[in-house]
Design a protein around this motif. Structure first.
Motif, mmCIF file in Angstrom:
data_model
loop_
_atom_site.group_PDB
_atom_site.id
_atom_site.type_symbol
_atom_site.label_atom_id
_atom_site.label_comp_id
_atom_site.label_asym_id
_atom_site.label_seq_id
_atom_site.Cartn_x
_atom_site.Cartn_y
_atom_site.Cartn_z
ATOM 1 N N SER A 219 0.844 -1.190 0.000
ATOM 2 C CA SER A 219 0.000 0.000 0.000
ATOM 3 C C SER A 219 0.880 1.241 0.000
ATOM 4 C CB SER A 219 -0.914 0.016 1.230
ATOM 5 O OG SER A 219 -0.190 0.399 2.367
ATOM 6 N N ASN A 220 0.268 2.378 -0.229
ATOM 7 C CA ASN A 220 1.022 3.627 -0.221
ATOM 8 C C ASN A 220 0.628 4.497 0.971
ATOM 9 O OD1 ASN A 220 -1.500 4.363 -1.084
ATOM 10 N ND2 ASN A 220 -0.783 5.656 -2.749
ATOM 11 N N GLU B 22 1.152 8.572 1.693
ATOM 12 C CA GLU B 22 -0.005 9.448 1.865
ATOM 13 C C GLU B 22 0.084 10.224 3.174
ATOM 14 O OE1 GLU B 22 -2.351 10.208 -0.314
ATOM 15 O OE2 GLU B 22 -1.353 8.908 -1.754
ATOM 16 N N ARG B 23 0.528 9.564 4.243
ATOM 17 C CA ARG B 23 0.687 10.262 5.523
ATOM 18 C C ARG B 23 1.728 11.361 5.425
ATOM 19 N NH1 ARG B 23 2.131 5.701 8.520
ATOM 20 N NH2 ARG B 23 0.620 4.297 7.684
ATOM 21 N N LEU B 24 2.830 11.085 4.744
ATOM 22 C CA LEU B 24 3.874 12.088 4.565
ATOM 23 C C LEU B 24 3.352 13.266 3.753
ATOM 24 C CD1 LEU B 24 6.799 12.985 4.957
ATOM 25 C CD2 LEU B 24 7.366 11.679 2.897
ATOM 26 N N ASN B 25 2.639 12.996 2.675
ATOM 27 C CA ASN B 25 2.062 14.082 1.862
ATOM 28 C C ASN B 25 1.086 14.914 2.674
ATOM 29 O OD1 ASN B 25 3.506 13.291 -0.366
ATOM 30 N ND2 ASN B 25 1.835 12.121 -1.264
ATOM 31 N N GLU C 62 1.149 15.420 5.920
ATOM 32 C CA GLU C 62 1.924 16.234 6.860
ATOM 33 C C GLU C 62 2.545 17.437 6.145
ATOM 34 O OE1 GLU C 62 3.688 17.468 10.455
ATOM 35 O OE2 GLU C 62 2.001 16.139 10.015
ATOM 36 N N ILE C 63 3.058 17.238 4.947
ATOM 37 C CA ILE C 63 3.621 18.354 4.181
ATOM 38 C C ILE C 63 2.535 19.371 3.858
ATOM 39 C CG2 ILE C 63 4.651 18.995 1.959
ATOM 40 C CD1 ILE C 63 6.225 16.341 2.112
ATOM 41 N N ARG C 64 1.372 18.904 3.414
ATOM 42 C CA ARG C 64 0.259 19.820 3.122
ATOM 43 C C ARG C 64 -0.174 20.595 4.366
ATOM 44 N NH1 ARG C 64 -1.429 15.925 -0.447
ATOM 45 N NH2 ARG C 64 -2.586 14.802 1.134
ATOM 46 N N ARG C 65 -0.243 19.892 5.498
ATOM 47 C CA ARG C 65 -0.674 20.543 6.735
ATOM 48 C C ARG C 65 0.276 21.679 7.105
ATOM 49 N NH1 ARG C 65 0.263 20.578 12.066
ATOM 50 N NH2 ARG C 65 1.976 19.093 12.019
ATOM 51 N N ARG C 66 1.578 21.417 7.001
ATOM 52 C CA ARG C 66 2.562 22.435 7.389
ATOM 53 C C ARG C 66 2.650 23.573 6.370
ATOM 54 N NH1 ARG C 66 7.284 19.995 10.308
ATOM 55 N NH2 ARG C 66 6.362 18.568 11.799
ATOM 56 N N THR C 67 2.508 23.264 5.100
ATOM 57 C CA THR C 67 2.601 24.336 4.103
ATOM 58 C C THR C 67 1.332 25.176 4.060
ATOM 59 O OG1 THR C 67 1.934 22.802 2.347
ATOM 60 C CG2 THR C 67 4.297 23.177 2.644
ATOM 61 N N ASP C 68 0.187 24.595 4.407
ATOM 62 C CA ASP C 68 -1.057 25.369 4.445
ATOM 63 C C ASP C 68 -1.012 26.452 5.521
ATOM 64 O OD1 ASP C 68 -2.141 23.998 2.358
ATOM 65 O OD2 ASP C 68 -3.481 22.743 3.574
ATOM 66 N N GLU D 155 12.926 15.700 9.335
ATOM 67 C CA GLU D 155 12.286 15.350 10.608
ATOM 68 C C GLU D 155 11.609 13.985 10.519
ATOM 69 O OE1 GLU D 155 8.244 16.885 12.533
ATOM 70 O OE2 GLU D 155 9.800 18.430 12.443
ATOM 71 N N GLN D 156 10.880 13.757 9.435
ATOM 72 C CA GLN D 156 10.201 12.470 9.254
ATOM 73 C C GLN D 156 11.212 11.335 9.112
ATOM 74 O OE1 GLN D 156 6.809 11.719 9.302
ATOM 75 N NE2 GLN D 156 6.689 13.785 10.109
ATOM 76 N N ASN D 157 12.308 11.587 8.408
ATOM 77 C CA ASN D 157 13.337 10.568 8.259
ATOM 78 C C ASN D 157 13.918 10.186 9.612
ATOM 79 O OD1 ASN D 157 15.254 8.903 6.732
ATOM 80 N ND2 ASN D 157 16.748 10.386 7.500
ATOM 81 N N ASP D 158 14.232 11.188 10.430
ATOM 82 C CA ASP D 158 14.774 10.911 11.763
ATOM 83 C C ASP D 158 13.775 10.127 12.600
ATOM 84 O OD1 ASP D 158 17.047 12.242 11.042
ATOM 85 O OD2 ASP D 158 16.539 14.099 12.116
ATOM 86 N N GLU D 159 12.513 10.527 12.526
ATOM 87 C CA GLU D 159 11.486 9.845 13.308
ATOM 88 C C GLU D 159 11.358 8.381 12.890
ATOM 89 O OE1 GLU D 159 6.708 10.169 14.010
ATOM 90 O OE2 GLU D 159 7.834 12.015 13.628
ATOM 91 N N TRP D 160 11.358 8.135 11.587
ATOM 92 C CA TRP D 160 11.231 6.758 11.109
ATOM 93 C C TRP D 160 12.485 5.953 11.412
ATOM 94 C CZ3 TRP D 160 7.156 4.041 9.581
ATOM 95 C CH2 TRP D 160 6.006 4.737 9.250
ATOM 96 N N ALA D 161 13.654 6.552 11.287
ATOM 97 C CA ALA D 161 14.905 5.822 11.512
ATOM 98 C C ALA D 161 15.096 5.450 12.967
ATOM 99 C CB ALA D 161 16.084 6.662 11.026
ATOM 100 N N ILE D 162 14.636 6.294 13.875
ATOM 101 C CA ILE D 162 14.916 6.074 15.289
ATOM 102 C C ILE D 162 13.751 5.435 16.036
ATOM 103 C CG2 ILE D 162 15.459 7.240 17.462
ATOM 104 C CD1 ILE D 162 16.947 9.328 15.717
ATOM 105 N N THR D 163 12.560 5.930 15.822
ATOM 106 C CA THR D 163 11.461 5.504 16.690
ATOM 107 C C THR D 163 10.491 4.522 16.074
ATOM 108 O OG1 THR D 163 10.119 7.409 16.034
ATOM 109 C CG2 THR D 163 11.513 7.669 17.966
ATOM 110 N N LYS D 164 10.166 4.644 14.803
ATOM 111 C CA LYS D 164 9.062 3.851 14.261
ATOM 112 C C LYS D 164 9.464 2.512 13.671
ATOM 113 C CE LYS D 164 5.598 7.301 13.731
ATOM 114 N NZ LYS D 164 4.606 7.895 12.890
#
Length: 139
Positions: free
Chosen positions: A64-65, A69-72, A74-80, A101-110
């Protein structure tokens, strides 16, 4: 009916059963008058079943994607919040910071997928690819 048949392809327990179900679905679509849908599924077979070359435990995550979709979103939320950017560099800085930020979060915590389980990917299956086109039914 077509959607239910196609979804059944993804519910199989292993790669061989997945490809066998694809053949069954194509046959059913052809026999029920959905030849166009059958041709479409057959043309996309290698792409939609690429996940089957990976370990079964990863299938729900890579077929699935949802992460994209979650990343997109989050980007839309912050740019809006910003609204109008003064220049292109400002957009690049903000989106770059979000991605870092998302890369760090995924690499370390998720830990979306464990590195140990990724090592078990059958490289011969990846090299071999899907069954030959002559093994699949004609659309």
């Amino acid at each position: 009916m077509v959607a239910t048949l196609v979804r059944s392809i993804f519910e199989q327990p292993d790669a061989e059963a997945t490809w066998a179900q694809l053949e069954t679905v194509i046959d059913k679509l052809n026999s029920t008058g959905f030849a166009d849908a059958s041709a479409f599924v057959l043309d996309a077979a290698e792409d939609i079943l690429a996940f089957s070359a990976f370990p079964v435990e990863h299938w729900p995550k890579i077929r699935s994607n949802n992460p994209q979709e979650r990343l997109n979103k989050e980007i839309r939320r912050r740019t809006d919040v910003v609204g109008i950017f003064p220049n292109r560099a400002a957009v690049v800085r903000l989106v770059g910071a979000i991605l870092a930020e998302q890369n760090d979060e995924w690499a370390i915590t998720k830990r979306y997928m464990r590195p140990e389980s990724l090592k078990t990917v059958n490289t011969t299956a990846l090299a071999a690819g899907p069954p030959d086109a002559d093994q699949l039914p004609a659309a």
